[in-house]
Design an enzyme around this catalytic site. Structure first.
Site, PDB file in Angstrom:
ATOM      1  N   GLN A 290       0.264  12.596   3.802  1.00 42.58           N
ATOM      2  CA  GLN A 290       1.246  13.367   2.732  1.00 42.58           C
ATOM      3  C   GLN A 290       1.189  15.034   3.136  1.00 42.58           C
ATOM      4  O   GLN A 290       0.047  15.743   4.120  1.00 42.58           O
ATOM      5  CB  GLN A 290       0.045  13.478   1.608  1.00 42.58           C
ATOM      6  CG  GLN A 290       0.295  12.130   0.923  1.00 42.58           C
ATOM      7  CD  GLN A 290      -1.048  10.904   1.246  1.00 42.58           C
ATOM      8  OE1 GLN A 290      -1.486  11.019   2.167  1.00 42.58           O
ATOM      9  NE2 GLN A 290      -1.458  10.924   0.420  1.00 42.58           N
ATOM     10  N   GLN A 312       6.388  12.948   4.726  1.00 45.12           N
ATOM     11  CA  GLN A 312       6.300  12.033   3.435  1.00 45.12           C
ATOM     12  C   GLN A 312       5.535  13.097   2.623  1.00 45.12           C
ATOM     13  O   GLN A 312       5.180  14.298   2.333  1.00 45.12           O
ATOM     14  CB  GLN A 312       4.991  11.323   3.570  1.00 45.12           C
ATOM     15  CG  GLN A 312       3.847  10.387   2.329  1.00 45.12           C
ATOM     16  CD  GLN A 312       3.233   9.750   2.828  1.00 45.12           C
ATOM     17  OE1 GLN A 312       2.802   9.698   4.072  1.00 45.12           O
ATOM     18  NE2 GLN A 312       2.316   9.269   1.806  1.00 45.12           N
ATOM     19  N   ASP A 313       6.387  12.860   0.898  1.00 44.22           N
ATOM     20  CA  ASP A 313       5.722  13.491  -0.089  1.00 44.22           C
ATOM     21  C   ASP A 313       6.504  15.447  -0.026  1.00 44.22           C
ATOM     22  O   ASP A 313       6.540  16.031  -0.497  1.00 44.22           O
ATOM     23  CB  ASP A 313       5.148  13.929   0.012  1.00 44.22           C
ATOM     24  CG  ASP A 313       3.531  12.699  -1.141  1.00 44.22           C
ATOM     25  OD1 ASP A 313       4.196  11.469  -0.976  1.00 44.22           O
ATOM     26  OD2 ASP A 313       2.774  12.697  -0.933  1.00 44.22           O
ATOM     27  N   ASP A 334       8.375   7.980  -0.051  1.00 39.40           N
ATOM     28  CA  ASP A 334       7.498   8.963  -1.567  1.00 39.40           C
ATOM     29  C   ASP A 334       7.827  10.453  -1.463  1.00 39.40           C
ATOM     30  O   ASP A 334       7.839  11.418  -2.610  1.00 39.40           O
ATOM     31  CB  ASP A 334       6.277   8.892  -2.049  1.00 39.40           C
ATOM     32  CG  ASP A 334       6.048   7.223  -1.779  1.00 39.40           C
ATOM     33  OD1 ASP A 334       7.113   6.594  -2.319  1.00 39.40           O
ATOM     34  OD2 ASP A 334       4.697   7.230  -2.427  1.00 39.40           O
ATOM     35  N   ARG A 402       9.841   3.435  -6.053  1.00 43.16           N
ATOM     36  CA  ARG A 402       9.056   2.156  -6.065  1.00 43.16           C
ATOM     37  C   ARG A 402       7.919   3.220  -7.475  1.00 43.16           C
ATOM     38  O   ARG A 402       7.832   4.669  -7.124  1.00 43.16           O
ATOM     39  CB  ARG A 402       8.115   2.276  -4.685  1.00 43.16           C
ATOM     40  CG  ARG A 402       6.796   3.492  -4.489  1.00 43.16           C
ATOM     41  CD  ARG A 402       5.559   3.008  -3.243  1.00 43.16           C
ATOM     42  NE  ARG A 402       5.241   4.363  -2.657  1.00 43.16           N
ATOM     43  CZ  ARG A 402       4.326   3.464  -1.434  1.00 43.16           C
ATOM     44  NH1 ARG A 402       4.054   2.433  -1.320  1.00 43.16           N
ATOM     45  NH2 ARG A 402       3.560   4.499  -0.691  1.00 43.16           N
TER      46      ARG A 402
END
Length: 496
Positions: A290, A312-313, A334, A402
């Site tokens: 993250q 990520q993120d 994500d 998701r």
């Protein structure tokens, strides 16, 4: 009045009481150390810390109090009071949609703090009072969700295309060569300040002169700094020299000891924030997990011709109503996530190469309660592999999203989807979690990855066939954009 209605009234009044008392706290918009506010929640039995007390019984009046507490020094208050604060500060001048947005934002902020604790290994059950606050916020939201009107309030004036020159198309028409900025940031010393943080400090002084909107021009250059626009700095406008030219960069991440929310290179809390022609990036890389480039918790915020680079993120659309137009978003896992009511329109979404053992998930939406008016709406955009991923795209699985939370909601409409998207389209978070309570939908998408024949068979997944089904997630209805986007001059499609 029915007893249930009285209880709803009581919960909303409690929420207002919390905000009014919270005004005595120091003003801070940082989530960096969640323990600072949870420290206020315990030792309520005459201890030395102050705190939040909650008492609701048939024979006693309901009270809620928040104390500053001792021993922490910082005196920071819980971010969730912000959404509730808007309900009080506007003196009844707000719409039903406003109330839902602000309460949803308050719940999201409270949840973010609890998630931060989990990332630090602190269990929520160690702070039971926080569960009472969660219940209070959810009941206030439920009240507004089922009641169109509660207090007597004046009509909210539509704020679409304003009269007069000061605001008409200000963001769209602003040009470095011909327009004036209140503050100029330049690495070479040719402006008022050499760093963005120095400019943020200077905005306070300009606001004190009564300026309604402060314009900050950030000249081309790489600005290696962590920036935050605090809540009290509303109606701020940042303009750069273009994507890849004006770059704000950082490398904070969770692996090196941070939390997701404090890994952000650039964070925005002040309402009405506009940005144009800038890049926000986090260079930590996929191995650091993250690592947020931009986090936005600003109501009526707008990003135009900006790019967000990470893995990520990358883009944390944390809360409240947001609009991103003609932007580029890069990431792996994500990388568009959060619990805002956000529309991404005419944007380019680029999937990058993850680590060998990873799959790519474009979205992870965080709606936890069915009354929250939040979701990610991707409209008229393009989903494709980043240039360096084109030759490798068949080696990894890539999904549209998701479910991060129980009532996760994401809609993809009239968007080009490259064939590298897995035929199932969507993937689960863990087991059967949220598969019957989420709302995922696709409408009239194009490209070889848009076919829905092999899509998941979850109860919460929908293939939409009529404009009326998707209209609730368009700019006009979903984020009430007609009333605030129009003044920027930025192009916008209000409906499908």
């Amino acid at each position: 009045m029915a007893s249930s209605t009285k209880q709803d009234l009581k919960m909303v009044q409690l929420a207002q009481t919390m905000v009014l008392q919270a005004k005595y706290w120091d003003q801070s918009s940082s989530f960096d150390d969640p323990s600072l506010f949870l420290g206020h929640y315990h030792q309520l039995d005459g201890g030395h810390q102050g705190g939040l007390s909650y008492n609701d019984s048939k024979n006693e009046s309901t009270t809620l109090s928040i104390g500053r507490g001792h021993g922490h020094g910082h005196g920071r208050h819980h971010k969730s009071v912000q959404g509730l604060g808007r309900l009080v500060e506007r003196d009844g001048k707000f719409s039903h949609d406003d109330a839902l947005a602000w309460l949803s934002g308050a719940i999201t902020s409270h949840r973010t703090c609890l998630d931060g604790l989990k990332e630090k290994g602190v269990r929520e059950e160690l702070h039971p009072i926080s569960q009472n606050l969660t219940k209070l916020l959810y009941e206030a939201l439920a009240f507004h969700a089922k009641k169109q009107r509660f207090w007597k309030r004046s009509k909210v004036r539509a704020q679409g295309r304003p009269k007069g020159k000061p605001f008409v198309g200000r963001l769209m028409s602003w040009k470095p060569a011909t327009s004036r900025a209140d503050i100029v940031v330049a690495r070479d010393g040719s402006g008022n300040h050499q760093t963005i943080n120095k400019a943020v400090d200077a905005i306070d002084k300009i606001k004190n002169r009564g300026e309604s909107r402060v314009i900050v021009y950030v000249k081309a250059g790489v600005y290696d700094e962590i920036v935050e626009i605090p809540r009290h700095l509303t109606n701020v406008m940042f303009v750069g020299d273009g994507m890849g030219k004006t770059v704000v960069t950082g490398r904070k991440n969770v692996v090196d000891g941070g939390t997701t929310v404090n890994s952000a290179t650039f964070r925005v809390f002040g309402d009405g924030f506009w940005a144009k022609d800038m890049t926000f990036e986090n260079t930590a890389g996929p191995q650091k997990h993250q690592a947020v480039a931009l986090m936005v918790a600003s109501d009526h915020s707008l990003f135009y011709r900006c790019s967000f680079l990470g893995y990520q993120d990358t883009l944390y659309v944390h809360s409240l109503r947001q609009f991103h137009r003609d932007c580029h978003i890069y990431g792996t896992i994500d990388f568009i996530f959060g619990n805002a009511a956000v529309v991404l329109q005419n944007c380019d979404i680029f999937v990058r190469k993850p680590m060998k053992h990873q799959n790519n998930m474009i979205t992870a939406q965080g709606r936890e309660d069915p009354n929250e008016n939040t979701g990610i709406s991707i409209h008229g955009s393009r989903i494709q592999p980043a240039p360096e991923f084109v030759d490798l795209k068949r080696s990894f699985k890539t999904f549209l999203g998701r479910p991060w939370k129980k009532h996760s909601r994401t809609i993809v409409s009239t968007t080009y989807i490259d064939g590298f998207i897995h035929p199932r389209g969507w993937t689960n978070w863990e087991g059967n979690f949220a598969l019957s309570t989420l709302y995922y939908a696709e409408y009239m998408n194009t490209g070889s990855g848009a076919t829905t024949l092999g899509r998941v068979k979850w109860p919460g997944f929908h293939v939409l066939h009529h404009p009326k089904e998707v209209d609730p997630f368009m700019v006009r209805n979903f984020i009430q954009g007609e009333f605030w986007i129009m003044k920027t001059g930025v192009p916008v499609w209000l409906e499908i």
